[in-house]
Design a protein around this motif. Structure first.
Motif, PDB file in Angstrom:
ATOM      1  N   LEU A 198       0.857  -1.310  -0.161  1.00 47.14           N
ATOM      2  CA  LEU A 198       0.024   0.174   0.100  1.00 47.14           C
ATOM      3  C   LEU A 198       0.798   1.273  -0.089  1.00 47.14           C
ATOM      4  O   LEU A 198       0.914   2.143  -0.880  1.00 47.14           O
ATOM      5  CB  LEU A 198      -0.865  -0.049   1.208  1.00 47.14           C
ATOM      6  N   PHE A 199       1.884   1.365   1.110  1.00 44.98           N
ATOM      7  CA  PHE A 199       2.737   2.567   1.185  1.00 44.98           C
ATOM      8  C   PHE A 199       3.517   2.496  -0.271  1.00 44.98           C
ATOM      9  O   PHE A 199       3.877   3.649  -0.707  1.00 44.98           O
ATOM     10  CB  PHE A 199       3.677   2.735   2.309  1.00 44.98           C
ATOM     11  N   SER A 200       3.994   1.424  -0.657  1.00 49.21           N
ATOM     12  CA  SER A 200       4.774   1.466  -1.982  1.00 49.21           C
ATOM     13  C   SER A 200       4.036   2.198  -3.077  1.00 49.21           C
ATOM     14  O   SER A 200       4.490   2.691  -3.882  1.00 49.21           O
ATOM     15  CB  SER A 200       5.330   0.234  -2.364  1.00 49.21           C
TER      16      SER A 200
ATOM     17  N   ARG B 285       2.077   8.667  -6.610  1.00 46.79           N
ATOM     18  CA  ARG B 285       2.138   9.910  -6.417  1.00 46.79           C
ATOM     19  C   ARG B 285       3.099  10.609  -7.399  1.00 46.79           C
ATOM     20  O   ARG B 285       3.039  11.797  -7.910  1.00 46.79           O
ATOM     21  CB  ARG B 285       2.722  10.059  -5.201  1.00 46.79           C
ATOM     22  N   LYS B 286       4.180   9.668  -7.886  1.00 51.69           N
ATOM     23  CA  LYS B 286       4.857  10.145  -8.749  1.00 51.69           C
ATOM     24  C   LYS B 286       4.368   9.991 -10.254  1.00 51.69           C
ATOM     25  O   LYS B 286       4.597  10.965 -11.257  1.00 51.69           O
ATOM     26  CB  LYS B 286       6.329   9.435  -8.906  1.00 51.69           C
TER      27      LYS B 286
ATOM     28  N   PRO C  83       4.476  14.250   1.669  1.00 48.92           N
ATOM     29  CA  PRO C  83       3.559  13.111   1.220  1.00 48.92           C
ATOM     30  C   PRO C  83       4.433  11.927   1.305  1.00 48.92           C
ATOM     31  O   PRO C  83       4.145  10.775   1.669  1.00 48.92           O
ATOM     32  CB  PRO C  83       3.128  13.300  -0.217  1.00 48.92           C
ATOM     33  N   TYR C  84       5.922  12.236   0.662  1.00 46.99           N
ATOM     34  CA  TYR C  84       6.736  11.095   0.717  1.00 46.99           C
ATOM     35  C   TYR C  84       7.372  10.644   1.959  1.00 46.99           C
ATOM     36  O   TYR C  84       7.661   9.583   2.284  1.00 46.99           O
ATOM     37  CB  TYR C  84       7.742  11.399  -0.302  1.00 46.99           C
TER      38      TYR C  84
ATOM     39  N   ALA D 103       4.684   8.813   3.839  1.00 48.54           N
ATOM     40  CA  ALA D 103       4.736   7.333   3.107  1.00 48.54           C
ATOM     41  C   ALA D 103       5.825   6.485   3.698  1.00 48.54           C
ATOM     42  O   ALA D 103       5.600   5.532   4.129  1.00 48.54           O
ATOM     43  CB  ALA D 103       4.483   7.527   1.797  1.00 48.54           C
ATOM     44  N   MET D 104       7.035   7.032   3.839  1.00 50.48           N
ATOM     45  CA  MET D 104       8.292   6.248   4.021  1.00 50.48           C
ATOM     46  C   MET D 104       8.222   6.089   5.555  1.00 50.48           C
ATOM     47  O   MET D 104       8.723   5.176   5.997  1.00 50.48           O
ATOM     48  CB  MET D 104       9.430   7.369   3.759  1.00 50.48           C
ATOM     49  N   MET D 105       7.804   6.965   6.407  1.00 50.20           N
ATOM     50  CA  MET D 105       7.434   6.787   7.859  1.00 50.20           C
ATOM     51  C   MET D 105       6.692   5.145   8.000  1.00 50.20           C
ATOM     52  O   MET D 105       7.067   4.435   8.829  1.00 50.20           O
ATOM     53  CB  MET D 105       6.605   7.711   8.342  1.00 50.20           C
ATOM     54  N   GLY D 106       5.505   5.196   7.119  1.00 49.09           N
ATOM     55  CA  GLY D 106       4.720   4.170   7.453  1.00 49.09           C
ATOM     56  C   GLY D 106       5.392   2.895   6.948  1.00 49.09           C
ATOM     57  O   GLY D 106       5.326   1.933   7.386  1.00 49.09           O
TER      58      GLY D 106
END
Length: 471
Positions: free
Chosen positions: A382-384, A390-391, A408-409, A412-415
């Motif tokens: 999901l996060f990937s 997004r890109k 946003p990135y 997402a990277m935190m998750g």
């Protein structure tokens, strides 16, 4: 969507989020760490609930279709990977069912029957399987009785026991009894001791307590002002969820020592001790029954839903034939009875797997860890998928977007990093659980995810071969 009366407000989304995430069964495992559990709850929320709510909110408003994670992952990585995420999610539900059954069955047997029965893994395992088959037979007959069970379980399993635990803790203190866990002296430690690897593993359990918030992301597109109301509702819901978990932890620790808390039956254990001490032994029976109905109701509400999700994903990805036995509906009740029977068989196997563990606590932790792995693999995808979409797909309109270009990135990277950490740390059992055979435990924990992935890939390959042959 144009009718403002049919759109959701902040309050509606807050209540939906709290109902989807909050589960009392998660409290004892974290409460066993005493005052430091407060910091663990907050850390787990920061690295789990914030990224999950924001990412799902944006994806849900960009691709507001049935299927949820399957649709989002498919858009980024294709149908094969989307199908794998779906099967892993569904397999996590199959593992989650016996986990909840053990919690509920231990509560009712430990309080109403005998404490020795609650620790008998064979009795709890067989009893859990029997209960699930009863629920399966009930759900085969349609949703009328199912809805009654669900409604009762919300009040009996969440509202009443939560209120009672808080009232007992308050009465315990004002009646002159000392706090069983030190929260007030200078020696009380509110900082987790992360020098011990066994303490770090608790982060995984605490993070899983916030899982399920992806469901609320599906309503973001139905809000009156998504860009303003959705993040506001998620902040309020997060504070409420974390607050309830923390207050429940403190209440339990007030009436029972954290060091002696059982990770499976900790709530009923503390209530039994308090009710006997305060001269109200009947209260233990009431709470035990409430916790049981809460566990049964949560299972009941998820029993059919994952099967319908599986059918929808299988149809869209063209995995199963339209006349397949798995998707066949009951001629009278119009329910997926064959798939429900298969699911009940799998859950029975999971219930009996507790016999392989050295203790009921060990079995509970292994099932919890296995559920975490299977459930978090779709989260990794999901996060990937969010980062990729997004890109590459900013042309798709989102009613809600995480503001900024870098945030946003980062979120997402935190998750993503948090989920990887939570999975990796499962190699270490938490304090209070006697380790069994290392390789057998790890085979059970990670073997379930491996089986789910292989099963998904085999089904997908067979479906593609059949589709090519029919062209």
């Amino acid at each position: 969507m144009s009718d403002n009366k049919n759109l959701m407000g902040t309050k509606d989304a807050v209540f939906m989020a709290v109902a989807a995430v909050l589960a009392l069964r998660s409290v004892p495992m974290v409460a066993g760490y005493g005052p430091s559990a407060i910091a663990i709850w907050i850390i787990a929320a920061l690295f789990m609930i914030l990224p999950l709510s924001m990412v799902c909110g944006e994806l849900a408003t960009g691709w507001p279709h049935d299927g949820g994670i399957f649709v989002w992952v498919k858009e980024a990585f294709g149908a094969r990977v989307g199908w794998v995420s779906t099967v892993c999610f569904l397999f996590s539900c199959v593992v989650f069912f016996p986990l909840m059954l053990q919690f509920g069955f231990a509560a009712v047997s430990g309080n109403i029957m005998s404490a020795k029965i609650a620790d008998n893994k064979v009795f709890v395992g067989v009893g859990s399987a029997v209960i699930f088959w009863i629920l399966t037979l009930i759900n085969m007959r349609g949703l009328k009785f199912t809805n009654i069970v669900n409604s009762l379980s919300v009040y009996l399993g969440i509202f009443i026991p939560s209120a009672v635990i808080a009232v007992i803790a308050i009465y315990w203190v004002i009646s002159g009894h000392p706090m069983q866990t030190d929260y007030v002296s200078q020696s009380a430690s509110f900082i987790p001791d992360f020098s011990k690897l066994s303490n770090i593993v608790l982060a995984s359990s605490a993070m899983f307590a916030f899982a399920g918030l992806e469901v609320t992301g599906m309503v973001a597109g139905r809000m009156k002002n998504p860009q303003r109301d959705f993040p506001r509702s998620m902040i309020i819901a997060s504070i409420l969820i974390v607050g309830i978990y923390i207050l429940a932890t403190i209440a339990i620790n007030t009436i029972y020592p954290a060091s002696k808390l059982n990770v499976v039956s900790g709530i009923s254990q503390s209530i039994e001790f308090a009710s006997n001490t305060l001269g109200m032994p009947w209260l233990s029976d009431v709470i035990g029954g409430c916790l049981f109905f809460g566990a049964v109701g949560q299972i009941n509400s998820w029993l059919v839903g994952p099967i319908y999700m599986f059918q929808e994903a299988a149809t869209e990805a063209k995995i199963l034939k339209p006349n397949s036995m798995v998707v066949k509906m009951h001629p009278v009740h119009d329910t997926p009875h064959i798939a429900m029977i298969v699911q009940a068989i799998l859950v029975t196997v999971m219930c009996f797997s507790s016999f392989l563990s050295d203790s009921l606590e060990g079995a509970y932790w292994i099932l919890s860890a296995m559920t975490t792995v299977c459930y978090f693999i779709p989260y990794l995808l999901l996060f990937s998928a969010y980062i990729v979409l997004r890109k590459t797909r900013m042309d798709v309109h989102r009613a809600f977007k995480i503001p900024g270009n870098i945030a946003p990135y980062v979120i997402a990277m935190m998750g993503l990093v948090s989920i990887l950490f939570a999975i990796a740390i499962l190699f270490i059992p938490p304090d209070g659980i006697a380790p069994g055979n290392f390789w057998l435990d790890k085979a059970q924990i990670f073997g379930g995810a491996i089986v789910a992935i292989i099963f998904a890939l085999v089904l997908y390959s067979r479906g593609q071969k059949r589709n090519h042959a029919e062209v």
